[in-house]
Design a protein around this motif. Structure first.
Motif, PDB file in Angstrom:
ATOM      1  N   ASN A 134      82.991   8.472  71.943  1.00  0.00           N
ATOM      2  CA  ASN A 134      83.274   7.395  71.009  1.00  0.00           C
ATOM      3  C   ASN A 134      84.762   7.156  70.807  1.00  0.00           C
ATOM      4  OD1 ASN A 134      80.527   7.078  70.562  1.00  0.00           O
ATOM      5  ND2 ASN A 134      80.512   8.558  68.900  1.00  0.00           N
ATOM      6  N   PHE A 135      85.588   7.921  71.463  1.00  0.00           N
ATOM      7  CA  PHE A 135      87.037   7.782  71.289  1.00  0.00           C
ATOM      8  C   PHE A 135      87.509   6.476  71.914  1.00  0.00           C
ATOM      9  CE2 PHE A 135      86.763  11.652  69.432  1.00  0.00           C
ATOM     10  CZ  PHE A 135      87.870  12.476  69.441  1.00  0.00           C
ATOM     11  N   ILE A 136      88.551   5.894  71.328  1.00  0.00           N
ATOM     12  CA  ILE A 136      89.090   4.632  71.813  1.00  0.00           C
ATOM     13  C   ILE A 136      90.558   4.804  72.205  1.00  0.00           C
ATOM     14  CG2 ILE A 136      87.494   3.191  70.494  1.00  0.00           C
ATOM     15  CD1 ILE A 136      89.705   2.802  68.435  1.00  0.00           C
ATOM     16  N   VAL A 137      91.041   3.895  73.027  1.00  0.00           N
ATOM     17  CA  VAL A 137      92.429   3.950  73.498  1.00  0.00           C
ATOM     18  C   VAL A 137      93.357   3.452  72.397  1.00  0.00           C
ATOM     19  CG1 VAL A 137      94.076   3.100  75.200  1.00  0.00           C
ATOM     20  CG2 VAL A 137      91.734   3.620  75.889  1.00  0.00           C
ATOM     21  N   ALA A 138      94.315   4.293  72.019  1.00  0.00           N
ATOM     22  CA  ALA A 138      95.298   3.929  70.995  1.00  0.00           C
ATOM     23  C   ALA A 138      96.616   3.501  71.626  1.00  0.00           C
ATOM     24  CB  ALA A 138      95.538   5.098  70.047  1.00  0.00           C
ATOM     25  N   ALA A 139      96.931   4.029  72.805  1.00  0.00           N
ATOM     26  CA  ALA A 139      98.183   3.706  73.485  1.00  0.00           C
ATOM     27  C   ALA A 139      98.076   4.141  74.948  1.00  0.00           C
ATOM     28  CB  ALA A 139      99.357   4.409  72.821  1.00  0.00           C
ATOM     29  N   VAL A 140      98.940   3.579  75.765  1.00  0.00           N
ATOM     30  CA  VAL A 140      98.965   3.916  77.197  1.00  0.00           C
ATOM     31  C   VAL A 140     100.410   4.214  77.593  1.00  0.00           C
ATOM     32  CG1 VAL A 140      98.460   3.126  79.540  1.00  0.00           C
ATOM     33  CG2 VAL A 140      96.990   2.415  77.649  1.00  0.00           C
ATOM     34  N   TYR A 141     100.597   5.286  78.353  1.00  0.00           N
ATOM     35  CA  TYR A 141     101.925   5.716  78.791  1.00  0.00           C
ATOM     36  C   TYR A 141     101.937   5.853  80.304  1.00  0.00           C
ATOM     37  CZ  TYR A 141     102.052   6.635  73.873  1.00  0.00           C
ATOM     38  OH  TYR A 141     101.975   6.471  72.517  1.00  0.00           O
ATOM     39  N   SER A 142     103.130   5.792  80.873  1.00  0.00           N
ATOM     40  CA  SER A 142     103.259   5.836  82.329  1.00  0.00           C
ATOM     41  C   SER A 142     103.518   7.227  82.879  1.00  0.00           C
ATOM     42  CB  SER A 142     104.394   4.911  82.783  1.00  0.00           C
ATOM     43  OG  SER A 142     104.091   3.583  82.432  1.00  0.00           O
ATOM     44  N   TYR A 143     104.255   8.063  82.132  1.00  0.00           N
ATOM     45  CA  TYR A 143     104.694   9.343  82.677  1.00  0.00           C
ATOM     46  C   TYR A 143     104.371  10.495  81.729  1.00  0.00           C
ATOM     47  CZ  TYR A 143     107.247   6.068  85.552  1.00  0.00           C
ATOM     48  OH  TYR A 143     107.564   5.033  86.381  1.00  0.00           O
ATOM     49  N   PRO A 144     104.088  11.663  82.281  1.00  0.00           N
ATOM     50  CA  PRO A 144     103.727  12.822  81.452  1.00  0.00           C
ATOM     51  C   PRO A 144     104.785  13.216  80.424  1.00  0.00           C
ATOM     52  CG  PRO A 144     103.176  13.253  83.741  1.00  0.00           C
ATOM     53  CD  PRO A 144     103.962  11.959  83.707  1.00  0.00           C
ATOM     54  N   HIS A 145     106.063  13.039  80.728  1.00  0.00           N
ATOM     55  CA  HIS A 145     107.096  13.456  79.767  1.00  0.00           C
ATOM     56  C   HIS A 145     107.075  12.605  78.499  1.00  0.00           C
ATOM     57  CE1 HIS A 145     109.258  10.208  81.892  1.00  0.00           C
ATOM     58  NE2 HIS A 145     109.884  10.046  80.732  1.00  0.00           N
ATOM     59  N   GLU A 146     106.486  11.422  78.543  1.00  0.00           N
ATOM     60  CA  GLU A 146     106.444  10.551  77.377  1.00  0.00           C
ATOM     61  C   GLU A 146     105.493  11.050  76.289  1.00  0.00           C
ATOM     62  OE1 GLU A 146     107.307   6.201  79.251  1.00  0.00           O
ATOM     63  OE2 GLU A 146     105.302   7.019  79.549  1.00  0.00           O
ATOM     64  N   ILE A 147     104.558  11.902  76.660  1.00  0.00           N
ATOM     65  CA  ILE A 147     103.538  12.319  75.688  1.00  0.00           C
ATOM     66  C   ILE A 147     103.792  13.698  75.080  1.00  0.00           C
ATOM     67  CG2 ILE A 147     101.786  10.882  76.763  1.00  0.00           C
ATOM     68  CD1 ILE A 147     100.629  13.389  78.056  1.00  0.00           C
ATOM     69  N   THR A 148     104.803  14.380  75.521  1.00  0.00           N
ATOM     70  CA  THR A 148     105.058  15.748  75.069  1.00  0.00           C
ATOM     71  C   THR A 148     105.267  15.839  73.565  1.00  0.00           C
ATOM     72  OG1 THR A 148     106.028  16.255  77.212  1.00  0.00           O
ATOM     73  CG2 THR A 148     106.498  17.773  75.422  1.00  0.00           C
ATOM     74  N   ILE A 149     106.144  15.027  73.016  1.00  0.00           N
ATOM     75  CA  ILE A 149     106.414  15.069  71.580  1.00  0.00           C
ATOM     76  C   ILE A 149     105.217  14.535  70.799  1.00  0.00           C
ATOM     77  CG2 ILE A 149     107.907  14.163  69.746  1.00  0.00           C
ATOM     78  CD1 ILE A 149     110.177  14.158  71.840  1.00  0.00           C
ATOM     79  N   LEU A 150     104.539  13.543  71.344  1.00  0.00           N
ATOM     80  CA  LEU A 150     103.378  12.988  70.655  1.00  0.00           C
ATOM     81  C   LEU A 150     102.277  14.019  70.472  1.00  0.00           C
ATOM     82  CD1 LEU A 150     103.089   9.440  72.206  1.00  0.00           C
ATOM     83  CD2 LEU A 150     103.855  10.080  69.933  1.00  0.00           C
ATOM     84  N   LYS A 151     102.090  14.878  71.459  1.00  0.00           N
ATOM     85  CA  LYS A 151     101.090  15.944  71.329  1.00  0.00           C
ATOM     86  C   LYS A 151     101.368  16.777  70.082  1.00  0.00           C
ATOM     87  CE  LYS A 151      99.956  16.857  76.136  1.00  0.00           C
ATOM     88  NZ  LYS A 151     100.008  17.864  77.195  1.00  0.00           N
ATOM     89  N   HIS A 152     102.620  17.138  69.910  1.00  0.00           N
ATOM     90  CA  HIS A 152     103.007  17.947  68.756  1.00  0.00           C
ATOM     91  C   HIS A 152     102.766  17.181  67.450  1.00  0.00           C
ATOM     92  CE1 HIS A 152     105.206  20.618  66.131  1.00  0.00           C
ATOM     93  NE2 HIS A 152     105.953  19.598  65.750  1.00  0.00           N
ATOM     94  N   LEU A 153     103.188  15.929  67.386  1.00  0.00           N
ATOM     95  CA  LEU A 153     103.038  15.142  66.163  1.00  0.00           C
ATOM     96  C   LEU A 153     101.568  14.938  65.792  1.00  0.00           C
ATOM     97  CD1 LEU A 153     105.758  12.396  66.769  1.00  0.00           C
ATOM     98  CD2 LEU A 153     105.886  14.352  65.203  1.00  0.00           C
ATOM     99  N   LEU A 154     100.732  14.669  66.776  1.00  0.00           N
ATOM    100  CA  LEU A 154      99.310  14.442  66.503  1.00  0.00           C
ATOM    101  C   LEU A 154      98.605  15.735  66.102  1.00  0.00           C
ATOM    102  CD1 LEU A 154      98.565  11.976  69.433  1.00  0.00           C
ATOM    103  CD2 LEU A 154      98.759  11.414  66.998  1.00  0.00           C
ATOM    104  N   THR A 155      98.957  16.817  66.752  1.00  0.00           N
ATOM    105  CA  THR A 155      98.378  18.119  66.397  1.00  0.00           C
ATOM    106  C   THR A 155      98.790  18.515  64.986  1.00  0.00           C
ATOM    107  OG1 THR A 155      98.396  18.810  68.708  1.00  0.00           O
ATOM    108  CG2 THR A 155      98.214  20.545  67.053  1.00  0.00           C
ATOM    109  N   GLU A 156     100.055  18.301  64.672  1.00  0.00           N
ATOM    110  CA  GLU A 156     100.573  18.620  63.339  1.00  0.00           C
ATOM    111  C   GLU A 156      99.863  17.810  62.251  1.00  0.00           C
ATOM    112  OE1 GLU A 156     104.701  17.429  62.216  1.00  0.00           O
ATOM    113  OE2 GLU A 156     105.019  19.604  62.365  1.00  0.00           O
TER     114      GLU A 156
END
Length: 79
Positions: free
Chosen positions: A3-25
């Motif tokens: 049931n999960f939906i797409v919230a954003a799309v990124y091109s490269y793995p380095h773009e999501i590194t900080i987001l992982k931390h922010l979302l987990t936090e």
């Protein structure tokens, strides 16, 4: 997670590194679709439609706020 939906799309793995931390936090349930394959073969990112941030629909507004705050307060701009 079906049931999960797409919230954003990124091109490269380095773009999501900080987001992982922010979302987990923030305690958000999420996953990045195509993350593994683009880490192994970055040029496949565009062919696969990018790295998709998927979240539960109940968390979508919170995630949009986190993404907006991150882009406003950072010199790192996510494409």
């Amino acid at each position: 997670m079906t049931n999960f939906i797409v919230a954003a799309v990124y091109s490269y793995p380095h773009e999501i590194t900080i987001l992982k931390h922010l979302l987990t936090e923030a305690g958000i349930s999420f996953y990045f679709e195509n993350e593994t394959i683009t880490g192994l073969a970055p040029f496949y990112s565009h062919a696969l439609g990018g790295i998709k941030l998927k979240v539960h629909p109940n968390d979508l507004e919170t995630v949009k706020e986190i993404l907006s705050n991150f882009e406003d307060q950072s010199n790192l701009k996510i494409v």
